[in-house]
Design a protein around this motif. Structure first.
Motif, PDB file in Angstrom:
ATOM      1  N   GLU A  92       0.996  -1.234  -0.111  1.00 55.18           N
ATOM      2  CA  GLU A  92      -0.015  -0.069  -0.163  1.00 55.18           C
ATOM      3  C   GLU A  92       0.753   1.074   0.002  1.00 55.18           C
ATOM      4  O   GLU A  92       0.693   2.197  -0.926  1.00 55.18           O
ATOM      5  CB  GLU A  92      -0.893  -0.064   1.324  1.00 55.18           C
ATOM      6  CG  GLU A  92      -2.175  -1.256   1.271  1.00 55.18           C
ATOM      7  CD  GLU A  92      -1.297  -2.559   1.598  1.00 55.18           C
ATOM      8  OE1 GLU A  92      -2.185  -3.623   1.452  1.00 55.18           O
ATOM      9  OE2 GLU A  92      -0.483  -2.528   2.100  1.00 55.18           O
ATOM     10  N   LEU A  93       1.706   1.440   0.889  1.00 56.41           N
ATOM     11  CA  LEU A  93       2.736   2.406   0.982  1.00 56.41           C
ATOM     12  C   LEU A  93       3.424   2.586  -0.247  1.00 56.41           C
ATOM     13  O   LEU A  93       3.940   3.538  -0.787  1.00 56.41           O
ATOM     14  CB  LEU A  93       3.712   2.142   2.211  1.00 56.41           C
ATOM     15  CG  LEU A  93       4.715   3.532   2.557  1.00 56.41           C
ATOM     16  CD1 LEU A  93       3.790   4.769   2.460  1.00 56.41           C
ATOM     17  CD2 LEU A  93       5.666   3.284   3.448  1.00 56.41           C
ATOM     18  N   LEU A  94       3.946   1.320  -0.860  1.00 59.05           N
ATOM     19  CA  LEU A  94       4.883   1.440  -2.038  1.00 59.05           C
ATOM     20  C   LEU A  94       3.900   1.844  -3.354  1.00 59.05           C
ATOM     21  O   LEU A  94       4.397   2.772  -3.993  1.00 59.05           O
ATOM     22  CB  LEU A  94       5.287   0.203  -2.702  1.00 59.05           C
ATOM     23  CG  LEU A  94       6.330  -0.049  -3.548  1.00 59.05           C
ATOM     24  CD1 LEU A  94       7.508   0.910  -3.598  1.00 59.05           C
ATOM     25  CD2 LEU A  94       6.842  -1.719  -3.835  1.00 59.05           C
TER      26      LEU A  94
ATOM     27  N   MET B 163       2.974   8.918  -6.390  1.00 54.02           N
ATOM     28  CA  MET B 163       3.358  10.178  -6.360  1.00 54.02           C
ATOM     29  C   MET B 163       4.793  10.535  -6.927  1.00 54.02           C
ATOM     30  O   MET B 163       5.182  11.856  -7.508  1.00 54.02           O
ATOM     31  CB  MET B 163       3.619  10.528  -4.752  1.00 54.02           C
ATOM     32  CG  MET B 163       2.604  10.446  -3.718  1.00 54.02           C
ATOM     33  SD  MET B 163       2.766  10.494  -2.226  1.00 54.02           S
ATOM     34  CE  MET B 163       3.718  11.994  -2.049  1.00 54.02           C
ATOM     35  N   VAL B 164       5.782   9.676  -7.037  1.00 53.19           N
ATOM     36  CA  VAL B 164       7.349   9.942  -7.451  1.00 53.19           C
ATOM     37  C   VAL B 164       7.524   9.482  -8.920  1.00 53.19           C
ATOM     38  O   VAL B 164       8.573   9.817  -9.447  1.00 53.19           O
ATOM     39  CB  VAL B 164       8.376   9.735  -6.751  1.00 53.19           C
ATOM     40  CG1 VAL B 164       8.174  10.353  -5.215  1.00 53.19           C
ATOM     41  CG2 VAL B 164       8.240   8.245  -6.437  1.00 53.19           C
ATOM     42  N   LEU B 165       6.580   8.627  -9.456  1.00 52.20           N
ATOM     43  CA  LEU B 165       6.938   7.988 -10.726  1.00 52.20           C
ATOM     44  C   LEU B 165       6.076   8.261 -11.786  1.00 52.20           C
ATOM     45  O   LEU B 165       4.831   8.745 -11.637  1.00 52.20           O
ATOM     46  CB  LEU B 165       7.222   6.397 -10.568  1.00 52.20           C
ATOM     47  CG  LEU B 165       8.420   5.988  -9.601  1.00 52.20           C
ATOM     48  CD1 LEU B 165       8.323   4.327  -9.849  1.00 52.20           C
ATOM     49  CD2 LEU B 165       9.704   6.632  -9.897  1.00 52.20           C
ATOM     50  N   PRO B 166       6.458   8.298 -12.984  1.00 48.42           N
ATOM     51  CA  PRO B 166       5.455   8.361 -14.235  1.00 48.42           C
ATOM     52  C   PRO B 166       4.532   7.504 -14.090  1.00 48.42           C
ATOM     53  O   PRO B 166       4.466   6.452 -13.434  1.00 48.42           O
ATOM     54  CB  PRO B 166       6.303   8.334 -15.405  1.00 48.42           C
ATOM     55  CG  PRO B 166       7.657   8.143 -15.098  1.00 48.42           C
ATOM     56  CD  PRO B 166       7.865   8.008 -13.660  1.00 48.42           C
ATOM     57  N   LYS B 167       3.387   7.739 -14.684  1.00 49.26           N
ATOM     58  CA  LYS B 167       2.123   6.786 -14.784  1.00 49.26           C
ATOM     59  C   LYS B 167       2.602   5.513 -15.721  1.00 49.26           C
ATOM     60  O   LYS B 167       3.121   5.518 -16.454  1.00 49.26           O
ATOM     61  CB  LYS B 167       0.950   7.527 -15.620  1.00 49.26           C
ATOM     62  CG  LYS B 167      -0.136   6.326 -15.550  1.00 49.26           C
ATOM     63  CD  LYS B 167      -1.469   7.234 -16.222  1.00 49.26           C
ATOM     64  CE  LYS B 167      -2.477   6.229 -16.536  1.00 49.26           C
ATOM     65  NZ  LYS B 167      -3.513   6.966 -17.286  1.00 49.26           N
ATOM     66  N   PRO B 168       2.569   4.238 -14.855  1.00 47.62           N
ATOM     67  CA  PRO B 168       2.881   3.005 -15.491  1.00 47.62           C
ATOM     68  C   PRO B 168       2.009   2.645 -16.842  1.00 47.62           C
ATOM     69  O   PRO B 168       0.867   3.157 -17.178  1.00 47.62           O
ATOM     70  CB  PRO B 168       2.220   1.862 -14.511  1.00 47.62           C
ATOM     71  CG  PRO B 168       2.449   2.635 -13.321  1.00 47.62           C
ATOM     72  CD  PRO B 168       1.732   4.134 -13.762  1.00 47.62           C
ATOM     73  N   GLU B 169       2.771   1.941 -17.747  1.00 46.14           N
ATOM     74  CA  GLU B 169       2.162   1.553 -19.007  1.00 46.14           C
ATOM     75  C   GLU B 169       1.143   0.549 -18.781  1.00 46.14           C
ATOM     76  O   GLU B 169       0.183   0.667 -19.641  1.00 46.14           O
ATOM     77  CB  GLU B 169       3.382   0.936 -20.100  1.00 46.14           C
ATOM     78  CG  GLU B 169       4.550   2.184 -20.301  1.00 46.14           C
ATOM     79  CD  GLU B 169       3.917   3.169 -21.230  1.00 46.14           C
ATOM     80  OE1 GLU B 169       3.135   2.844 -22.074  1.00 46.14           O
ATOM     81  OE2 GLU B 169       4.651   3.992 -21.639  1.00 46.14           O
TER      82      GLU B 169
END
Length: 563
Positions: free
Chosen positions: A384-386, A392-398
């Motif tokens: 959940e935290l991950l 918050m800090v990475l681009p939107k996944p593909e």
């Protein structure tokens, strides 16, 4: 041994029995760790000064803070040795060094190549990154400091020492070029002569694996074209002159050999970033051919067609070489595909070679991992935290986010996902297929540069043009579907194989998981009475069954011992 330490040993033996002295020695080493570590760092620097000179020591000390800053997030997020908070095991420390040099400069240190760190062969000592190029007295001091693991300051000194050796190597090559061109090592040379010398030094790195001095001379004299060997030579020349213009005094007409020092260091630091521009251009070309239904993959036929019909000279590697380095996806044998991230970040794209490292493409996935390391500040984190940190800090996944979040929960062990485990490495590939290398479900790929592959097999890495043409024109039609499956089993299965979980992610292998047992570490030296009390309490804690140590009693022990 000091009197309070002797007294503590006696207390431990009386309490716990005479058969546990090694256990107690390990605990005491941890309790007195900060002092020992400071002494160890000082001994390393003293050995450098005594054998290599005070200037070298000062140069290394000047670089240590930079490496400490780069290592800090890794020491926060990587698992410590069992019972040694803040100390990394040899293997994890090697991974930390690997990450720092790859992230900052695109340097792949020869002794930290994946095939050296995996398999049944004994793990090389961490000091092997120095390639036996420091005096034996200094080598012994370094080995003594790293025999059990590595703390951050020690690792920063090791990294700075390597940085100095690389710097000296370039200076030595420059000196050889000066001598070959009959330029004075003392006195001034014209700027145009300096330009020529710098170009020839860089040429020596690009041709390092090309072999003989006569071959180098043929390129220097113009009998052979360096552009044929390295098509981006003109762009590299412009980069060299740009750095020279930034570092050298304005409007200088003459320079001294000593003026090269700052210039060479700037070249070392920034060349990897510049060279990575070529890698990004490769990725842009591959994206033009990307299979729409299979992000991050290119049909092998299209890969070769780009070489044959669109003058993309880079895309020429044989299927066997692509397979060896982990860049070929063959889940559908009649429709092999090139894995874009593994190809671009592979050893096939290393251009300049030193005694100590190869200059290769940088790994954008490492930037993603670095962002997460800073966000969660731990080696394990709840799904959940991950998930929140990723959002918050990475681009939107593909890929489908619902599938990804479900997978994130499945790969958790005891409610935690190992940030540096193979399961999460594979998750990153699915989420960012163009940035993060695919994880091998089978044997670890060989990270062989073309010359190494040819030396081992006797075969060239390039696919002959007639075979390439035949494959493109007569081979089976590529499939339009993408039937990829998760390669690494999630959950407990992948954790029970070894205490140290390894990951196979192109050129960034090596992350690990270790059980972390926090042992007391006072912030100041402890007095004799406190030592005896701590020894007795630690002994009681050691001998009791783990289940018998309830939270309140354990907290009480820790509170008293830390006081």
């Amino acid at each position: 041994m000091s009197s309070f330490r002797q007294l503590a040993v006696v207390t431990f033996v009386i309490c716990c029995g005479a058969d546990r002295p090694k256990d107690f020695a390990a605990i005491m080493d941890e309790l007195t760790g900060p002092v020992a570590r400071a002494s160890c760092v000082e001994s390393m620097l003293d050995s450098i000064e005594g054998s290599m000179g005070v200037k070298t020591r000062h140069w290394i000390e000047g670089q240590v803070p930079t490496f400490e800053a780069a290592l800090q997030p890794l020491f926060t997020s990587l698992p410590s040795r069992q019972g040694q908070p803040g100390q990394l095991s040899q293997r994890v420390a090697m991974y930390a060094l690997h990450r720092v040099f790859v992230d900052e400069r695109g340097w792949f240190l020869h002794s930290l190549e994946e095939h050296s760190l995996h398999g049944e062969a004994p793990l090389p000592p961490i000091t092997s990154i120095l390639q036996n190029q420091i005096p034996s007295s200094a080598e012994q001091a370094f080995q003594a400091c790293f025999q059990n693991g590595a703390y951050m300051k020690e690792l920063a000194v090791l990294a700075a020492t390597l940085d100095n050796l690389v710097h000296q190597e370039v200076l030595a090559r420059t000196m050889s070029v000066f001598k070959a061109n009959k330029l004075p090592l003392f006195g001034s040379v014209r700027v145009d002569q300096m330009d020529t010398a710098l170009e020839q030094v860089m040429m020596s790195y690009i041709l390092e694996e090309g072999g003989s001095a006569s071959a180098f001379e043929a390129y220097v004299s113009g009998n052979l074209s360096i552009s044929d060997r390295y098509p981006n030579w003109a762009e590299l020349q412009r980069f060299l002159h740009h750095i020279e213009g930034v570092v050298m005094p304005a409007k200088s007409t003459h320079l001294k050999f000593d003026d090269l020092s700052n210039l060479i260091h700037e070249l070392q630091v920034h060349f990897g970033r510049w060279q990575d521009g070529e890698c990004q251009e490769q990725m842009r070309e591959l994206r033009k051919m990307e299979i729409e239904e299979c992000p991050g993959h290119v049909n092998l036929r299209d890969f070769y067609a780009a070489n044959l019909y669109h003058n993309k000279w880079q895309f020429s590697e044989s299927a066997d070489y692509l397979r060896v380095v982990g860049a070929l996806e063959e889940s559908e044998p009649d429709s092999p595909r090139v894995i874009m991230s593994n190809y671009v970040q592979g050893p096939n794209n290393c251009v300049a070679s030193s005694r100590y490292y190869s200059q290769c493409c940088m790994n954008p996935c490492s930037s993603h991992l670095s962002s997460l390391e800073k966000a969660v500040a731990g080696s394990e984190v709840s799904p959940e935290l991950l998930q929140s940190a990723i959002s918050m800090v990475l681009p939107k996944p593909e890929a489908s986010q619902s599938e990804l979040w479900d997978r994130l929960r499945k790969i958790a062990r005891d409610g935690k996902v190992a940030l540096h485990g193979s399961s999460f490495a594979e998750w990153l590939h699915w989420a960012y297929p163009r940035d993060c290398p695919a994880v091998s479900g089978g044997p670890t790929p060989r990270q062989e540069k073309p010359t190494e592959y040819t030396a081992r097999t006797g075969l060239p890495t390039d696919f002959p043009e007639h075979d390439m043409r035949s494959f493109v024109e007569q081979g089976p039609k590529p499939a339009s579907q993408c039937h990829l499956k998760w390669q690494v089993s999630g959950g407990l299965e992948s954790w029970d194989e070894s205490e140290l979980e390894r990951r196979s992610t192109g050129r960034l292998l090596l992350a690990a998981h270790e059980q972390v047992l926090q042992i007391l570490r006072p912030s100041a030296p402890i007095a004799a009475g406190a030592t005896v009390a701590a020894a007795a309490m630690l002994c009681a804690l050691w001998l009791r069954p783990r289940s018998a140590c309830n939270a309140p009693s354990c907290d009480l022990l820790v509170t008293h011992a830390s006081q």
